[in-house]
Design a protein around this motif. Structure first.
Motif, short mmCIF file in Angstrom:
data_model
loop_
_atom_site.label_atom_id
_atom_site.label_comp_id
_atom_site.label_asym_id
_atom_site.label_seq_id
_atom_site.Cartn_x
_atom_site.Cartn_y
_atom_site.Cartn_z
N ARG A 127 29.17 39.94 24.23
CA ARG A 127 29.17 40.35 25.45
C ARG A 127 29.79 39.87 26.42
O ARG A 127 30.68 40.25 27.11
N ARG A 128 29.43 38.49 26.48
CA ARG A 128 29.81 37.69 27.74
C ARG A 128 31.61 37.42 27.46
O ARG A 128 32.43 37.42 28.41
N GLU A 129 31.81 37.09 26.37
CA GLU A 129 33.57 37.02 25.75
C GLU A 129 34.05 38.42 26.35
O GLU A 129 35.25 38.26 26.77
N GLN A 130 33.74 39.49 26.04
CA GLN A 130 34.19 40.81 26.25
C GLN A 130 34.30 41.00 27.68
O GLN A 130 35.25 41.48 28.46
N ARG A 131 33.05 40.43 28.59
CA ARG A 131 33.02 40.78 30.05
C ARG A 131 34.46 39.85 30.88
O ARG A 131 34.92 40.17 31.52
N ILE A 132 34.17 38.61 29.99
CA ILE A 132 35.46 37.71 30.62
C ILE A 132 36.78 38.28 30.46
O ILE A 132 37.70 38.09 31.44
N ALA A 133 37.08 38.85 28.89
CA ALA A 133 38.32 39.46 28.75
C ALA A 133 38.71 40.58 29.63
O ALA A 133 39.80 40.75 30.09
N ASP A 134 37.69 41.41 29.90
CA ASP A 134 37.81 42.54 30.84
C ASP A 134 38.08 42.04 32.23
O ASP A 134 38.82 42.86 32.94
N GLU A 135 37.21 40.96 32.77
CA GLU A 135 37.63 40.56 33.95
C GLU A 135 39.14 40.16 34.38
O GLU A 135 39.83 40.42 35.09
N PHE A 136 39.45 39.45 33.32
CA PHE A 136 40.77 38.55 33.01
C PHE A 136 41.92 39.91 33.31
O PHE A 136 42.92 39.83 33.98
N ALA A 137 41.59 40.84 32.19
CA ALA A 137 42.50 41.95 32.24
C ALA A 137 42.63 42.64 33.62
O ALA A 137 43.77 43.24 33.94
N ALA A 138 41.67 43.00 34.22
CA ALA A 138 41.49 43.62 35.64
C ALA A 138 42.13 42.91 36.54
O ALA A 138 42.91 43.45 37.43
N ARG A 139 41.95 41.54 36.73
CA ARG A 139 42.68 40.69 37.57
C ARG A 139 44.29 40.73 37.45
O ARG A 139 45.13 40.69 38.34
N ALA A 140 44.62 40.72 35.93
CA ALA A 140 46.03 40.55 35.71
C ALA A 140 46.45 42.08 36.22
O ALA A 140 47.75 41.95 36.43
N HIS A 141 46.12 43.18 35.96
CA HIS A 141 46.54 44.48 36.31
C HIS A 141 46.54 44.51 37.82
O HIS A 141 47.42 45.08 38.30
N LEU A 142 45.45 43.84 38.51
CA LEU A 142 45.54 44.07 40.01
C LEU A 142 46.68 43.23 40.58
O LEU A 142 47.43 43.55 41.38
N HIS A 143 46.96 42.19 39.97
CA HIS A 143 47.97 41.09 39.98
C HIS A 143 49.37 41.74 40.21
O HIS A 143 50.26 41.85 40.68
N ARG A 144 49.72 42.50 38.79
CA ARG A 144 50.78 43.29 38.51
C ARG A 144 51.04 44.41 39.52
O ARG A 144 52.02 44.51 40.03
N SER A 145 49.99 45.14 39.92
CA SER A 145 49.98 45.96 40.85
C SER A 145 50.46 45.71 42.11
O SER A 145 51.21 46.28 42.90
N LEU A 146 49.87 44.46 42.51
CA LEU A 146 50.15 44.01 44.08
C LEU A 146 51.77 43.53 43.86
O LEU A 146 52.39 43.78 44.95
N HIS A 147 51.99 43.15 43.03
CA HIS A 147 53.55 42.36 42.72
C HIS A 147 54.36 43.67 42.75
O HIS A 147 55.56 43.59 43.15
N ALA A 148 53.94 44.77 42.10
CA ALA A 148 54.95 45.76 41.79
C ALA A 148 55.09 46.74 43.31
O ALA A 148 56.23 46.94 43.27
N HIS A 149 54.32 46.45 43.98
CA HIS A 149 54.43 47.12 45.41
C HIS A 149 54.80 46.49 46.35
O HIS A 149 55.46 46.69 47.26
N ALA A 150 55.05 45.00 46.10
CA ALA A 150 55.41 44.41 47.18
C ALA A 150 57.05 44.14 47.10
O ALA A 150 57.73 44.78 46.37
#
Length: 150
Positions: A127-150
């Motif tokens: 569960r910890r590993e999955q949560r870390i992977a989910d957080e990493f994916a969410a940050r990566a998506h947020l990072h891509r979204s911010l760079h796509a709009h910029a």
């Protein structure tokens, strides 16, 4: 309880089980020996009675009859006593068998508890590993979204 504590408990339970198995083996050997001795005494008594029955068929002096009766009584007492010894040995063997059964059940219960704790620890780690992977994916998506709009 920690894994090391459970491991220690399992080690101790296994040692107790092994000691109970040795005690059962010893009790079994004693019971067999007592039963064998009882059987030998009973056989000897039967032979003795048969031999003297044949002797009584012939004329026998009264002093010999008295000796036969005296020895016969002592032999009967010895057979009865050995019968009790064998019975007690059988009871000790049964108690040793019960002790071994209980020790084996404790070992099995501890092994089951250890397996359950290991499964729980693995599930928590997953569960910890999955949560870390989910957080990493969410940050990566947020990072891509911010760079796509910029």
């Amino acid at each position: 309880m920690s894994a090391s504590t459970l491991s220690l408990l399992l080690e101790r339970a296994e040692a107790e089980r092994d000691a109970a198995a040795q005690a059962l083996h010893a009790a079994n050997a004693q019971a067999q020996a007592a039963r064998a001795q009882h059987g030998e005494l009973s056989g000897y008594r039967q032979e003795y009675q048969q031999r003297w029955t044949e002797q009584f068929a012939r004329a026998t002096a009264m002093d010999i009859v008295a000796c036969y009766q005296s020895f016969g009584q002592r032999l009967n007492q010895a057979v009865d006593t050995q019968g009790h010894v064998a019975q007690h040995a059988d009871q000790r063997e049964e108690r040793a068998r019960d002790a071994l059964r209980q020790a084996e059940m404790r070992v099995a219960a501890l092994r089951q508890l250890i397996k359950r704790r290991e499964a729980e620890a693995k599930a928590a780690a997953d569960r910890r590993e999955q949560r870390i992977a989910d957080e990493f994916a969410a940050r990566a998506h947020l990072h891509r979204s911010l760079h796509a709009h910029a």
